[in-house]
Design a protein around this motif. Structure first.
Motif, PDB file in Angstrom:
ATOM      1  N   UNK A  41       0.860  -1.187   0.000  1.00 43.54           N
ATOM      2  CA  UNK A  41       0.000   0.000   0.000  1.00 43.54           C
ATOM      3  C   UNK A  41       0.891   1.229   0.000  1.00 43.54           C
ATOM      4  N   UNK A  42       0.699   2.084  -0.995  1.00 41.08           N
ATOM      5  CA  UNK A  42       1.538   3.265  -1.163  1.00 41.08           C
ATOM      6  C   UNK A  42       0.665   4.504  -0.995  1.00 41.08           C
ATOM      7  N   UNK A  43       0.985   5.332  -0.008  1.00 41.03           N
ATOM      8  CA  UNK A  43       0.256   6.583   0.199  1.00 41.03           C
ATOM      9  C   UNK A  43       0.625   7.561  -0.908  1.00 41.03           C
ATOM     10  N   UNK A  44      -0.373   8.240  -1.458  1.00 50.00           N
ATOM     11  CA  UNK A  44      -0.147   9.221  -2.518  1.00 50.00           C
ATOM     12  C   UNK A  44      -0.645  10.585  -2.072  1.00 50.00           C
ATOM     13  N   UNK A  45      -0.294  11.602  -2.813  1.00 50.73           N
ATOM     14  CA  UNK A  45      -0.802  12.946  -2.526  1.00 50.73           C
ATOM     15  C   UNK A  45      -1.905  13.319  -3.512  1.00 50.73           C
ATOM     16  N   UNK A  46      -2.397  12.323  -4.263  1.00 50.43           N
ATOM     17  CA  UNK A  46      -3.453  12.546  -5.242  1.00 50.43           C
ATOM     18  C   UNK A  46      -4.659  11.688  -4.883  1.00 50.43           C
ATOM     19  N   UNK A  47      -5.659  11.701  -5.732  1.00 54.15           N
ATOM     20  CA  UNK A  47      -6.844  10.880  -5.528  1.00 54.15           C
ATOM     21  C   UNK A  47      -6.777   9.699  -6.482  1.00 54.15           C
ATOM     22  N   UNK A  48      -6.883   8.498  -6.066  1.00 51.17           N
ATOM     23  CA  UNK A  48      -7.139   8.026  -4.705  1.00 51.17           C
ATOM     24  C   UNK A  48      -5.893   8.187  -3.834  1.00 51.17           C
TER      25      UNK A  48
END
Length: 77
Positions: A41-48
């Motif tokens: 699981x990679x957190x992003x600064x975009x959606x999703x």
């Protein structure tokens, strides 16, 4: 955890992960986790806000107490 990723058009991805088990934890047996399914699981600064990558552990190596290096690649079908 530390991660190095490699992705390219027309090439399978490859994630090299350096993982740390919380103590107390059993020793990591690298041979036992090779060919196991994995999800990253990679957190992003975009959606999703989360990108999920599924694959298998293709390589694993114990690099110290409660520490391992694993390679995750796509599952071959």
């Amino acid at each position: 955890m530390r991660c190095h990723a490699g992705e390219a058009i027309s090439s399978p991805y490859r994630y090299e992960l350096f993982v740390l088990a919380r103590e107390p934890a059993p020793e990591i047996d690298p041979e036992a986790i090779v060919r196991a399914r994995g999800s990253l699981r990679i957190a992003t600064t975009t959606d999703p806000p989360l990108r999920i990558v599924h694959g298998i552990i293709s390589e694993a190596e114990e690099i110290g107490p409660c520490r391992a290096s694993v390679i995750m690649t796509p599952a071959r079908q």
